[in-house]
Design an enzyme around this catalytic site. Structure first.
Site, PDB file in Angstrom:
ATOM      1  N   GLU A  31       0.849  -1.190   0.000  1.00 55.30           N
ATOM      2  CA  GLU A  31       0.000   0.000   0.000  1.00 55.30           C
ATOM      3  C   GLU A  31       0.889   1.246   0.000  1.00 55.30           C
ATOM      4  O   GLU A  31       1.868   1.297   0.758  1.00 55.30           O
ATOM      5  CB  GLU A  31      -0.842  -0.053   1.286  1.00 55.30           C
ATOM      6  CG  GLU A  31      -1.786   1.068   1.536  1.00 55.30           C
ATOM      7  CD  GLU A  31      -2.470   0.897   2.901  1.00 55.30           C
ATOM      8  OE1 GLU A  31      -3.695   0.899   2.945  1.00 55.30           O
ATOM      9  OE2 GLU A  31      -1.763   0.753   3.922  1.00 55.30           O
ATOM     10  N   HIS A  33       2.464   4.627   0.985  1.00 56.08           N
ATOM     11  CA  HIS A  33       2.595   5.281   2.285  1.00 56.08           C
ATOM     12  C   HIS A  33       3.211   6.665   2.120  1.00 56.08           C
ATOM     13  O   HIS A  33       4.063   7.071   2.900  1.00 56.08           O
ATOM     14  CB  HIS A  33       3.444   4.435   3.232  1.00 56.08           C
ATOM     15  CG  HIS A  33       2.659   3.349   3.924  1.00 56.08           C
ATOM     16  ND1 HIS A  33       2.215   2.232   3.270  1.00 56.08           N
ATOM     17  CD2 HIS A  33       2.225   3.237   5.216  1.00 56.08           C
ATOM     18  CE1 HIS A  33       1.545   1.465   4.131  1.00 56.08           C
ATOM     19  NE2 HIS A  33       1.530   2.052   5.308  1.00 56.08           N
ATOM     20  N   ASP A  42       3.662  -1.953   6.072  1.00 62.58           N
ATOM     21  CA  ASP A  42       2.684  -2.797   6.774  1.00 62.58           C
ATOM     22  C   ASP A  42       3.137  -4.260   6.844  1.00 62.58           C
ATOM     23  O   ASP A  42       2.620  -5.039   7.652  1.00 62.58           O
ATOM     24  CB  ASP A  42       1.309  -2.727   6.093  1.00 62.58           C
ATOM     25  CG  ASP A  42       0.658  -1.355   6.234  1.00 62.58           C
ATOM     26  OD1 ASP A  42       1.284  -0.451   6.815  1.00 62.58           O
ATOM     27  OD2 ASP A  42      -0.484  -1.195   5.752  1.00 62.58           O
ATOM     28  N   HIS A 118      -1.765  -4.040   9.192  1.00 60.63           N
ATOM     29  CA  HIS A 118      -2.616  -3.265   8.261  1.00 60.63           C
ATOM     30  C   HIS A 118      -4.046  -3.313   8.793  1.00 60.63           C
ATOM     31  O   HIS A 118      -4.671  -4.386   8.813  1.00 60.63           O
ATOM     32  CB  HIS A 118      -2.497  -3.903   6.870  1.00 60.63           C
ATOM     33  CG  HIS A 118      -3.380  -3.347   5.810  1.00 60.63           C
ATOM     34  ND1 HIS A 118      -3.244  -2.059   5.316  1.00 60.63           N
ATOM     35  CD2 HIS A 118      -4.401  -3.905   5.116  1.00 60.63           C
ATOM     36  CE1 HIS A 118      -4.153  -1.869   4.359  1.00 60.63           C
ATOM     37  NE2 HIS A 118      -4.867  -2.965   4.226  1.00 60.63           N
ATOM     38  N   GLU A 120      -7.018  -2.594   7.868  1.00 60.92           N
ATOM     39  CA  GLU A 120      -8.145  -3.124   7.097  1.00 60.92           C
ATOM     40  C   GLU A 120      -8.235  -4.656   7.127  1.00 60.92           C
ATOM     41  O   GLU A 120      -9.270  -5.237   6.801  1.00 60.92           O
ATOM     42  CB  GLU A 120      -8.062  -2.651   5.634  1.00 60.92           C
ATOM     43  CG  GLU A 120      -8.348  -1.177   5.429  1.00 60.92           C
ATOM     44  CD  GLU A 120      -7.136  -0.279   5.587  1.00 60.92           C
ATOM     45  OE1 GLU A 120      -6.198  -0.630   6.354  1.00 60.92           O
ATOM     46  OE2 GLU A 120      -7.112   0.786   4.954  1.00 60.92           O
ATOM     47  N   HIS A 174      -1.682   6.867   9.053  1.00 62.52           N
ATOM     48  CA  HIS A 174      -1.208   6.209   7.829  1.00 62.52           C
ATOM     49  C   HIS A 174      -0.090   7.022   7.161  1.00 62.52           C
ATOM     50  O   HIS A 174      -0.316   8.144   6.702  1.00 62.52           O
ATOM     51  CB  HIS A 174      -2.363   6.011   6.839  1.00 62.52           C
ATOM     52  CG  HIS A 174      -1.919   5.467   5.531  1.00 62.52           C
ATOM     53  ND1 HIS A 174      -1.511   4.148   5.377  1.00 62.52           N
ATOM     54  CD2 HIS A 174      -1.754   6.061   4.334  1.00 62.52           C
ATOM     55  CE1 HIS A 174      -1.143   3.973   4.124  1.00 62.52           C
ATOM     56  NE2 HIS A 174      -1.277   5.103   3.471  1.00 62.52           N
ATOM     57  N   GLU A 179       4.544   5.133  11.601  1.00 56.23           N
ATOM     58  CA  GLU A 179       5.118   4.188  10.639  1.00 56.23           C
ATOM     59  C   GLU A 179       6.454   4.686  10.084  1.00 56.23           C
ATOM     60  O   GLU A 179       7.387   3.903   9.884  1.00 56.23           O
ATOM     61  CB  GLU A 179       4.139   3.942   9.481  1.00 56.23           C
ATOM     62  CG  GLU A 179       2.954   3.097   9.895  1.00 56.23           C
ATOM     63  CD  GLU A 179       1.974   2.875   8.751  1.00 56.23           C
ATOM     64  OE1 GLU A 179       1.647   1.713   8.475  1.00 56.23           O
ATOM     65  OE2 GLU A 179       1.536   3.870   8.133  1.00 56.23           O
TER      66      GLU A 179
END
Ligand code: ZN
Ligand code: MN
Length: 254
Positions: A31, A33, A42, A118, A120, A174, A179
């Site tokens: 994904e 970032h 992630d 992650h 989701e 995010h 992160e």
């Protein structure tokens, strides 16, 4: 050595056949970032945490990470429409979790720790676990499985140290300070701080809409700015997660 797939099968068999090994399974996503960081935090963050956790336990192995995750959502991952964000259907994730757990259990493993990176993925992992347990139970195999998301181990003291100007909440982290700091500590070669974009934390209405609306998301793809991320903060975050997770595993699997 605690990377499961790096073992030869005989060594793996002798460490796992009696069911007393703890198998850690990192689960992430590919994904975007933001423009300043690679697309795999992630995956790499829960993987590094799992390896460090395993090294502090007597017989723990880290299975290869499940690198693809459930579809990025606008309000937690920027959305599924960014180039590079490469996601799988919920059903595929459920099946993958279920299949991997069943295969590992058939080798004799009975203790698992699923380390999510992650957001989701969360309920699809739960469903995969539930279906695996149900299927294994029919064959007379009982397993114990822990599921956690590493950020839940970040305590208030660490939050105050990492976000001295105030914490805007996990939902807009995010590609932000959390992160990026962890990646600066673990994989500095995959971060370029010169490319961070300064913007206020994203704000969203209390509902979602489908199809998703790209204009809801900051153009950078990050939901808050990473410009205050440091490797030092990353080290702090990493330590608190590793120590916390080790404590939980010792409690559960004593
Ligand atoms: Zn992420
Ligand atoms: Mn994510």
């Amino acid at each position: 050595m605690n990377r499961l797939a790096d073992l030869d099968w005989k060594s793996y068999q002798s460490r796992t056949q009696h069911g007393d090994a703890v198998i850690l399974l990192p689960i992430g996503a590919i994904e975007q970032h933001g423009p300043h960081m690679s697309m795999n935090p992630d995956v790499l963050i829960p993987e590094a945490i799992s390896e460090s956790v395993a090294s502090g336990l007597t017989n723990a192995l880290v299975a290869p990470a499940i690198s693809y995750g459930y579809k990025s959502q606008v309000k937690s991952g920027g959305g599924n429409f960014f180039p590079g964000t490469t996601c799988i259907n919920g059903k595929t994730l459920i099946d993958t979790i279920q299949d991997v757990l069943i295969a590992l259990a058939r080798h004799g493993n009975r203790r698992f720790v699923l380390v999510n990176g992650h957001y989701e993925n969360s309920m699809f992992i739960v469903e995969g676990i539930d279906l695996a347990l149900e299927s294994l139970r029919r064959d007379g195999i009982d397993c114990n499985i822990m599921l956690l998301s590493y950020w839940d181990y970040v305590d208030q003291t660490t939050i105050k140290a990492v976000f001295p100007d105030g914490f805007t909440g996990w939902d807009v982290e995010h590609g932000g300070v959390l992160e990026t700091s962890l990646m600066l500590y673990l994989h500095p070669d995959l971060v370029n701080m010169d490319k961070t974009v300064n913007h206020a934390p994203a704000t969203f209405p209390p509902y979602d809409r489908f199809p998703p609306e790209p204009s809801w998301v900051p153009a950078s793809g990050t939901l808050s700015s990473a410009s205050k991320a440091t490797a030092e903060h990353g080290k702090l975050l990493f330590r608190v997660c590793v120590e916390g997770i080790q404590g939980s595993i010792k409690t559960e699997f004593a």
